[in-house]
Design a protein around this motif. Structure first.
Motif, PDB file in Angstrom:
ATOM      1  N   LEU B 172      19.509 -10.228 -37.572  1.00 36.97           N
ATOM      2  CA  LEU B 172      19.969  -9.950 -36.203  1.00 36.97           C
ATOM      3  C   LEU B 172      18.791  -9.348 -35.932  1.00 36.97           C
ATOM      4  CD1 LEU B 172      21.495  -9.891 -34.543  1.00 36.97           C
ATOM      5  CD2 LEU B 172      22.312  -7.891 -35.479  1.00 36.97           C
ATOM      6  N   LEU B 173      18.295  -9.902 -34.879  1.00 37.31           N
ATOM      7  CA  LEU B 173      17.012  -9.239 -34.340  1.00 37.31           C
ATOM      8  C   LEU B 173      17.642  -8.468 -32.761  1.00 37.31           C
ATOM      9  CD1 LEU B 173      14.439 -12.394 -33.572  1.00 37.31           C
ATOM     10  CD2 LEU B 173      14.612 -11.423 -35.410  1.00 37.31           C
ATOM     11  N   ALA B 174      17.894  -7.478 -33.275  1.00 33.85           N
ATOM     12  CA  ALA B 174      18.310  -6.616 -32.051  1.00 33.85           C
ATOM     13  C   ALA B 174      17.110  -5.232 -30.896  1.00 33.85           C
ATOM     14  CB  ALA B 174      19.369  -5.296 -32.343  1.00 33.85           C
ATOM     15  N   ASP B 175      17.163  -6.210 -30.115  1.00 33.23           N
ATOM     16  CA  ASP B 175      16.117  -5.743 -29.204  1.00 33.23           C
ATOM     17  C   ASP B 175      16.607  -4.426 -28.160  1.00 33.23           C
ATOM     18  OD1 ASP B 175      14.253  -5.123 -27.406  1.00 33.23           O
ATOM     19  OD2 ASP B 175      13.534  -7.887 -26.455  1.00 33.23           O
ATOM     20  N   GLU B 176      16.501  -3.230 -27.992  1.00 29.78           N
ATOM     21  CA  GLU B 176      16.685  -2.563 -27.744  1.00 29.78           C
ATOM     22  C   GLU B 176      18.817  -1.843 -27.234  1.00 29.78           C
ATOM     23  OE1 GLU B 176      14.990   0.250 -24.721  1.00 29.78           O
ATOM     24  OE2 GLU B 176      12.508  -0.677 -25.177  1.00 29.78           O
ATOM     25  N   PRO B 177      19.584  -2.188 -28.510  1.00 30.80           N
ATOM     26  CA  PRO B 177      20.402  -2.174 -28.021  1.00 30.80           C
ATOM     27  C   PRO B 177      20.958  -1.230 -27.531  1.00 30.80           C
ATOM     28  CG  PRO B 177      19.997  -2.277 -30.048  1.00 30.80           C
ATOM     29  CD  PRO B 177      18.454  -2.529 -29.723  1.00 30.80           C
ATOM     30  N   SER B 178      20.545   0.136 -27.559  1.00 28.48           N
ATOM     31  CA  SER B 178      21.822   1.629 -26.916  1.00 28.48           C
ATOM     32  C   SER B 178      20.414   1.609 -25.756  1.00 28.48           C
ATOM     33  CB  SER B 178      21.000   2.410 -27.603  1.00 28.48           C
ATOM     34  OG  SER B 178      20.237   2.985 -27.632  1.00 28.48           O
ATOM     35  N   SER B 179      19.495   1.232 -24.721  1.00 29.04           N
ATOM     36  CA  SER B 179      19.283   0.803 -23.860  1.00 29.04           C
ATOM     37  C   SER B 179      20.081   1.169 -22.626  1.00 29.04           C
ATOM     38  CB  SER B 179      17.653  -0.037 -23.512  1.00 29.04           C
ATOM     39  OG  SER B 179      17.790   0.055 -22.259  1.00 29.04           O
ATOM     40  N   GLY B 180      20.212   2.154 -22.130  1.00 25.32           N
ATOM     41  CA  GLY B 180      21.231   2.003 -20.892  1.00 25.32           C
ATOM     42  C   GLY B 180      22.647   3.034 -21.182  1.00 25.32           C
ATOM     43  N   LEU B 181      22.695   3.422 -22.314  1.00 25.64           N
ATOM     44  CA  LEU B 181      24.185   3.288 -22.658  1.00 25.64           C
ATOM     45  C   LEU B 181      23.811   4.682 -23.064  1.00 25.64           C
ATOM     46  CD1 LEU B 181      25.024   0.710 -25.606  1.00 25.64           C
ATOM     47  CD2 LEU B 181      24.860   0.274 -23.455  1.00 25.64           C
ATOM     48  N   ASP B 182      25.733   5.175 -22.701  1.00 24.23           N
ATOM     49  CA  ASP B 182      25.862   6.359 -23.264  1.00 24.23           C
ATOM     50  C   ASP B 182      25.988   7.048 -24.341  1.00 24.23           C
ATOM     51  OD1 ASP B 182      28.351   6.494 -23.782  1.00 24.23           O
ATOM     52  OD2 ASP B 182      29.347   6.204 -21.674  1.00 24.23           O
ATOM     53  N   GLY B 183      26.369   8.194 -25.006  1.00 29.03           N
ATOM     54  CA  GLY B 183      25.310   8.630 -26.093  1.00 29.03           C
ATOM     55  C   GLY B 183      26.932   7.701 -27.135  1.00 29.03           C
ATOM     56  N   ASP B 184      28.824   7.897 -26.785  1.00 33.71           N
ATOM     57  CA  ASP B 184      29.301   7.508 -27.331  1.00 33.71           C
ATOM     58  C   ASP B 184      28.853   5.501 -28.041  1.00 33.71           C
ATOM     59  OD1 ASP B 184      30.104   9.804 -26.766  1.00 33.71           O
ATOM     60  OD2 ASP B 184      32.180   9.154 -26.034  1.00 33.71           O
ATOM     61  N   GLU B 185      28.626   5.318 -26.115  1.00 29.49           N
ATOM     62  CA  GLU B 185      28.434   3.479 -26.700  1.00 29.49           C
ATOM     63  C   GLU B 185      27.088   3.300 -27.445  1.00 29.49           C
ATOM     64  OE1 GLU B 185      29.430   1.882 -22.173  1.00 29.49           O
ATOM     65  OE2 GLU B 185      28.113   2.946 -22.683  1.00 29.49           O
ATOM     66  N   ALA B 186      26.277   4.726 -27.441  1.00 26.41           N
ATOM     67  CA  ALA B 186      24.977   3.638 -28.751  1.00 26.41           C
ATOM     68  C   ALA B 186      25.934   4.250 -30.192  1.00 26.41           C
ATOM     69  CB  ALA B 186      23.803   4.986 -27.832  1.00 26.41           C
ATOM     70  N   SER B 187      26.546   5.238 -30.238  1.00 24.51           N
ATOM     71  CA  SER B 187      26.776   5.790 -31.529  1.00 24.51           C
ATOM     72  C   SER B 187      27.885   4.156 -32.255  1.00 24.51           C
ATOM     73  CB  SER B 187      27.835   6.684 -31.776  1.00 24.51           C
ATOM     74  OG  SER B 187      27.438   7.639 -30.915  1.00 24.51           O
ATOM     75  N   ALA B 188      28.391   4.024 -30.722  1.00 22.83           N
ATOM     76  CA  ALA B 188      29.351   1.975 -31.268  1.00 22.83           C
ATOM     77  C   ALA B 188      28.055   1.468 -31.543  1.00 22.83           C
ATOM     78  CB  ALA B 188      30.100   2.194 -30.232  1.00 22.83           C
ATOM     79  N   VAL B 189      26.846   0.912 -31.157  1.00 20.66           N
ATOM     80  CA  VAL B 189      26.758   0.026 -31.214  1.00 20.66           C
ATOM     81  C   VAL B 189      25.930   0.390 -32.647  1.00 20.66           C
ATOM     82  CG1 VAL B 189      24.437  -0.827 -31.144  1.00 20.66           C
ATOM     83  CG2 VAL B 189      26.022  -0.949 -28.700  1.00 20.66           C
TER      84      VAL B 189
END
Lengths: 668, 253, 247
Positions: B172-189
């Motif tokens: 899986l190539l994940a390209d900046e999956p947390s960019s533009g997310l808030d803290g909770d969303e980034a944790s979920a990712v």
């Protein structure tokens, strides 16, 4: 050598006229991002007004020139910008092309309404007397018309080049071309510059029209197709110049004119010449569209600030309360029954023909639902596919005695083959370039493919008999209408199956993001060939039904203008859904029928409707009817929900299928 | 050799700029590798080369020992290479469930037209089960029938991730999956990526600016700067490296 | 907001500004101000919303809520070209020049409206005098200049036009360290003539070294602002512990 030049020389004035068209296309496209297909129509309008002023009003030529080319034409272009294109700067290229197509249909149709439709012989010349031989060059006579066209064109193009290179306004135009946003950061009012560019390019269109006058023997107001060959050649030269270079466009256009002239002289007259000469510009155009790497870069925006503008909003989808589904299903069944009963009983005979035409056209329009609605690709040759189906069915019936119903299927398959071929030919291009390729194909069919006795049947056309199935003869109009209804139901069912199946989802995915679709393992080329083939096949079947309805069809029945009109009608009523195509088909036939009752004053109203329809598309890409329906359904859903709330039903939420209203709220 | 992806001396130029300069790296089967570096270092360009959007000028790409050079993008996806995008490439009009279904069918090449025309395109139980599993994993169950156009960026990133997972990828190539997310969303990712790697043994190559997230997800880190690999190793060692700090922060320490 | 900001009268002020692209919300209620003649560094990781903030300030992206003021005048709904005419210059991220125009045309375009036609020639001469490398490339297409030269070109126009405020977005991006040095010397020259600067940077040290005030943006919100010398510690904290576990 001298004879060679002598052959080449007459091509130059024609080439110069192509050049004005090509340069105008390049300037508008580069300064506004609109591929202005209406350019030829604008040229036609200016020529018409010029002629009118000189002849009927007795104005001196120079005054008529000032009014037609320097006042009316730029004002027309400026008003296009103010009223239409300025409001859709971030709309997709497709939406802008549809708007331009609307204008292309409307302008030439409006003129005869305004000024009458008597053909005018011997149109006036702008400068030198066209019939007087001015001098001989390489023992070829050069007349005044040719000389004035050449001198004026070269002069004007050079003036435009100098204007863009040297003047402050030209500098701003070039800046806006490269990046609207960056130009605004320098304090440049990009909207005003674009309006100026529209005025400039429209003046060029006017000039092209006026200059072409002495080269044509007569000007027929109701026949804008005189300007079709101008459109093809202009497109070709603009494409060869990569839609970028103005001097390149001039060079390419003149080269094209000269080459055509040489071909005419060199090829022995006969079958070969008749086949090669009309096909020549198309070969160049298609090869350029398909093969030019420079054109492919066109769609890759060079604007460094490209990310600033939000992407065009996706069309909204209908919100429908689940409780409405059953009544709507019953309503639909009732409608079909009412249609059948009425069709068989009280409806007058000439209405039956119109209704049948509506049904046959609905089948053709379903092909647009599939290709433009479902896959997002604008195709401007669906009437051509319909023609292939109709001629196929007719020729098979005539030569092999095949039943028309079998012929319609075979004709549809031939059209499908043509569609697949087109998609494979276009494997490396998409979007605007593919749209232009379909337009080229439509024009090619008009001027070449459908002109033979083995295809379009020549002047007398092709007879498409009514089908006979066993004991049932569909010779009577009422029984044929029922058959058309069945065929439409079958085709609509097929489209529904595709839309609900995997292919429909793949196409919706590709419409959303080709990159994303490919990243999942969707073979884009195969999906596109499939949708082109299926769409062309449907159009072919619809065309065969259309032909069978009227017993005989000929090449003008499937003229490219119909392709344009069809697309405009379907996308402005709603290209996403099957019912949109049927609404469009019935409306198309019935509005024409209704207008026969209207006072003759309203004769020109149809094209105006087209233009208005096309203009709504940019604002409501889901279609104006679909948009209205969505609004009403939402209103009903709210009423139902309010009723629930009053009754205090716990947990009774409206079963919304889903809405993208939320997404739209933010766009502003 | 358990190397799933091997990038061997790949170079690519855009005009006068060397976007990638003899870049070599590898990802072993089931391994999570972080790819970090400042803006414009060439991370997304490298992803584009691996997934087939771009063709490198030189060098070789091997996936599972097979050369990728002439394999078109959609075939790479079917081989088990899935990716997400820094700039979203979702399908606005499809629902969340349809995104996963399309991915599930596409990577198996199961989308023949005749099935649609014979009305055989209904969702089969095993497909529904696979889709459901991913919906649950990413917590998207509630939104399954919502068109993606109505979702916010965070949810869209999850949809892209789910779509990629529905391709049953091996990498899986994940390209900046947390960019533009808030803290909770980034944790979920981050949690989703971690569980994908652990439970499905999917290898992950993660481009991410949020080094905190990289430290949680990645076993190993590769640092790219100006188109070159400048460091490689365990997270702590790499982040402590002065050269890396200089490139990354502009810190003159 | 700092005390000296209100004293000097801010040249740029954002009050509770939110903005985004489509459904993507990039800024959430950001407030900051740039005092006249001051340098403010705006730092934060990629995707924190720095470029969006710069674009909102110069009118390229419309704020969905909140107020933007330039020199005390509200410009929240004003078109970008009108804001530019108020003396605001924006050097955007990446290529901030017209690549198809030549060097001199780029300068003319930027200067003609700002200095007036009468003094255009002198303004051009001043630009070439400050950045001599440009004078040798007068008629070269700007797109063929190196990245550093392109950056110089956009700065040269701003310098000579004597803007009130320059918003510089990621000036150091993709440039070699030596080139970044000269770009920053250019920035300081612009500041020396009284122009206020809002410097958006990912490479924080450069920006902080010349700034009087620093603002740290994290995920679309201002997480910290204050003395530039203390900003680095703040940045590092966010870089390695970028997100806190929920709860």
């Amino acid at each position: 050598m001298n004879t060679f030049l002598g052959y080449a020389l007459p091509g130059i004035p024609y080439g110069c006229d192509f050049a004005l068209m090509a340069v105008g296309l390049v300037i508008t496209f580069r300064t506004t991002g609109v591929f202005n297909l209406a350019f030829g129509a604008q040229a036609f309008a200016a020529a018409f007004i010029f002629d009118l002023l000189v002849r009927s009003q007795g104005l001196p030529v120079w005054a008529a020139f000032v009014v037609a080319v320097l006042v009316v034409s730029p004002a027309l272009g400026w008003s296009f910008d103010r009223l239409l294109f300025r409001h859709i700067p971030t709309a997709s290229t497709t939406a802008k092309v549809v708007s331009a197509v609307g204008l292309l249909i409307a302008i030439p149709q409006t003129l005869p309404v305004l000024f009458g439709s008597t053909p005018r012989l011997d149109p006036p010349s702008l400068w030198l007397d066209p019939s007087r031989i001015v001098f001989h060059l390489f023992s070829t006579p050069v007349n005044g018309g040719e000389l004035s066209t050449t001198v004026i064109t070269v002069g004007v193009v050079l003036a435009v080049v100098v204007f863009l290179r040297r003047s402050p306004v030209g500098l701003e135009m070039r800046a806006v071309v490269e990046s609207r946003r960056l130009a605004q950061l320098q304090g440049i009012d990009a909207a005003r510059v674009s309006a100026g560019a529209w005025a400039l390019s429209s003046a060029m269109a006017g000039l092209a029209g006026v200059l072409l006058l002495p080269l044509t023997a007569e000007l027929v107001p109701s026949d804008p197709l005189q300007f079709t060959s101008l459109l093809v050649a202009g497109l070709t030269a603009a494409a060869v110049a990569g839609m970028r270079s103005i001097t390149g466009a001039l060079g390419a256009a003149v080269a094209l004119g000269v080459l055509e002239s040489l071909l005419r002289a060199v090829l022995p007259s006969g079958v070969l010449a008749q086949a090669v000469i009309p096909a020549f510009p198309f070969v160049v155009l298609v090869a350029t569209l398909v093969g030019s790497p420079r054109l492919r870069q066109l769609e890759r925006r060079a604007d460094p600030l490209v990310g600033v503008d939000p992407p065009p909003a996706p069309p909204a989808t209908s919100v429908r309360d689940r409780r409405l589904e059953a009544p709507m299903r019953w309503g639909f069944r009732l409608l079909v029954v009412a249609f059948v009963v009425s069709g068989l009983t009280w409806v007058p005979g000439y209405w039956v023909t119109s209704l049948s035409e509506g049904l046959a056209l609905s089948v053709v329009f379903l092909s647009i639902t599939l290709i433009t609605g479902q896959s997002g690709q604008l195709s401007l040759c669906q009437a051509t596919f319909a023609g292939i189906g109709a001629f196929g069915a007719g020729q098979l019936a005539a030569h092999l005695g095949l039943s028309v119903l079998v012929g319609a299927v075979v004709g549809g398959l031939i059209a499908a083959g043509a569609g697949a071929f087109l998609a494979l030919l276009a494997m490396r291009i998409s979007g605007l370039l593919l749209t232009l390729l379909t337009l080229a194909f439509a024009l090619f069919a008009d001027q070449f493919l459908f002109q033979y006795t083995w295809s379009g049947g020549g002047l007398s056309g092709v007879v498409v008999p009514r089908p006979v199935i066993g004991p049932i003869d569909f010779g009577s109009d009422r029984s044929f209408m029922m058959l058309a209804l069945v065929v439409l139901m079958l085709c609509a069912g097929l489209v529904l199956l595709v839309q609900r199946g995997t292919t429909g989802r793949y196409l919706a995915a590709m419409r959303g993001s080709e990159t994303g679709a490919a990243s999942l393992g969707i073979n884009l080329l195969r999906a596109r060939a499939t949708v082109f083939a299926m769409s062309a096949g449907l159009a072919g079947v619809g065309g065969a039904m259309f032909g069978s309805l009227y017993h005989s069809v000929s090449a003008p029945s499937f003229d490219y203008v119909y392709s344009l009109a069809f697309v405009v009608v379907v996308v402005s009523t709603g290209a996403r859904r099957v019912e949109g195509a049927i609404q469009a088909g019935m409306a198309y036939a019935l509005i024409a029928l209704a207008l026969t009752y209207a006072p003759s004053r309203l004769d020109g109203i149809e094209p105006v409707l087209f233009a208005l329809g096309a203009m709504t598309y940019a604002a409501h890409p889901e279609g104006i009817v679909e948009y209205q329906k969505r609004k009403w359904l939402a209103r009903v859903s709210r009423l139902l929900a309010a009723a629930d709330a009053r009754r205090g039903a716990p947990g009774a939420r409206p079963g919304l299928v889903g809405t993208s209203e939320a997404a739209h709220a933010g766009h502003g | 050799m358990a190397e799933l992806l091997e990038v061997a001396e790949v170079s690519i130029r855009f005009g006068g700029v060397r976007a990638l300069d003899t870049v070599s790296l590898f990802v072993a089967a089931g391994e999570a590798v972080g790819l970090v570096g400042p803006n414009g270092a060439g991370k997304t360009t490298l992803f584009d080369c691996i997934s087939g959007r771009l063709r490198p000028d030189a060098g070789a790409l091997l996936f599972d020992g097979r050369r990728l050079d002439s394999v078109p993008a959609y075939r790479r996806a079917r081989m088990g290479l899935a990716r997400t995008f820094q700039r979203l490439e979702v399908f606005p009009e499809l629902t969340v469930r349809d995104h996963l279904l399309v991915a599930d069918r596409a990577h198996r090449g199961a989308g023949a037209l005749w099935r649609d025309l014979l009305n055989m395109a209904a969702v089969r139980p095993e497909e529904a089960a696979r889709v459901e599993e991913i919906l649950v994993l990413l917590g998207l169950g509630e939104l399954a029938e919502t068109p993606v156009a109505a979702l916010g960026l965070g949810r869209c990133r999850l949809v892209e991730l789910g779509r990629a997972l529905a391709c049953q990828p091996r990498l899986l190539l994940a390209d900046e999956p947390s960019s533009g997310l808030d803290g909770d969303e980034a944790s979920a990712v981050a949690a989703a990526l971690r569980s994908v790697q652990h439970r499905r043994h999917t290898a992950v190559l993660l481009v991410e600016h949020d080094l905190g997230m990289v430290s949680r997800v990645a076993d190993r880190v590769v640092v790219l700067d100006a188109g070159k690999v400048i460091a490689e190793g365990p997270f702590d060692a790499v982040v402590g490296d002065p050269g890396v700090r200089r490139a990354y922060l502009g810190v003159t320490a | 907001m700092t005390a000296d900001a209100s004293r000097a009268g801010p040249v740029l002020e954002l009050r509770d500004v939110s903005a985004g692209y489509g459904t993507y919300r990039a800024l959430f209620g950001v407030s900051l101000s740039v005092p006249a003649g001051a340098i403010v560094a705006l730092v934060g990781s990629n995707g924190a919303g720095k470029s969006t903030l710069a674009r909102v300030a110069t009118g390229l992206v419309a704020a969905t809520s909140g107020t933007v003021l330039v020199g005390g005048r509200e410009v929240t709904k004003t078109a970008a070209h009108h804001i530019a005419r108020l003396g605001v210059a924006h050097v955007p991220e990446g290529r901030g020049i017209f690549g198809d125009l030549d060097v001199e045309e780029n300068l003319v375009l930027a200067l003609r409206r700002r200095v007036g036609r009468a003094t255009l020639r002198q303004a051009l001469d001043r630009a070439y005098a400050t950045f001599p490398v440009l004078s040798t490339r007068r008629h070269q297409r700007a797109g063929t200049l190196s990245g550093g030269e392109q950056r110089m070109l956009s700065l040269a126009a701003v310098l000579v036009a004597r803007a009130r405020l320059v918003v510089a977005d990621e000036l150091s991006l993709g440039l070699a360290p030596a080139v970044v040095d000269s770009v920053y010397r250019g920035l300081e020259a612009i500041h020396a003539q009284g122009t206020a600067l809002l410097v958006v940077e990912q490479q924080v040290d450069r920006a902080l070294a010349i700034a009087q005030h620093a603002v740290v943006l994290v995920r679309g919100s201002v997480s910290w602002q204050g003395e530039p010398s203390e900003a680095r510690a703040e940045m590092e904290r966010h870089l390695t512990a970028g997100y806190a576990p929920p709860g």
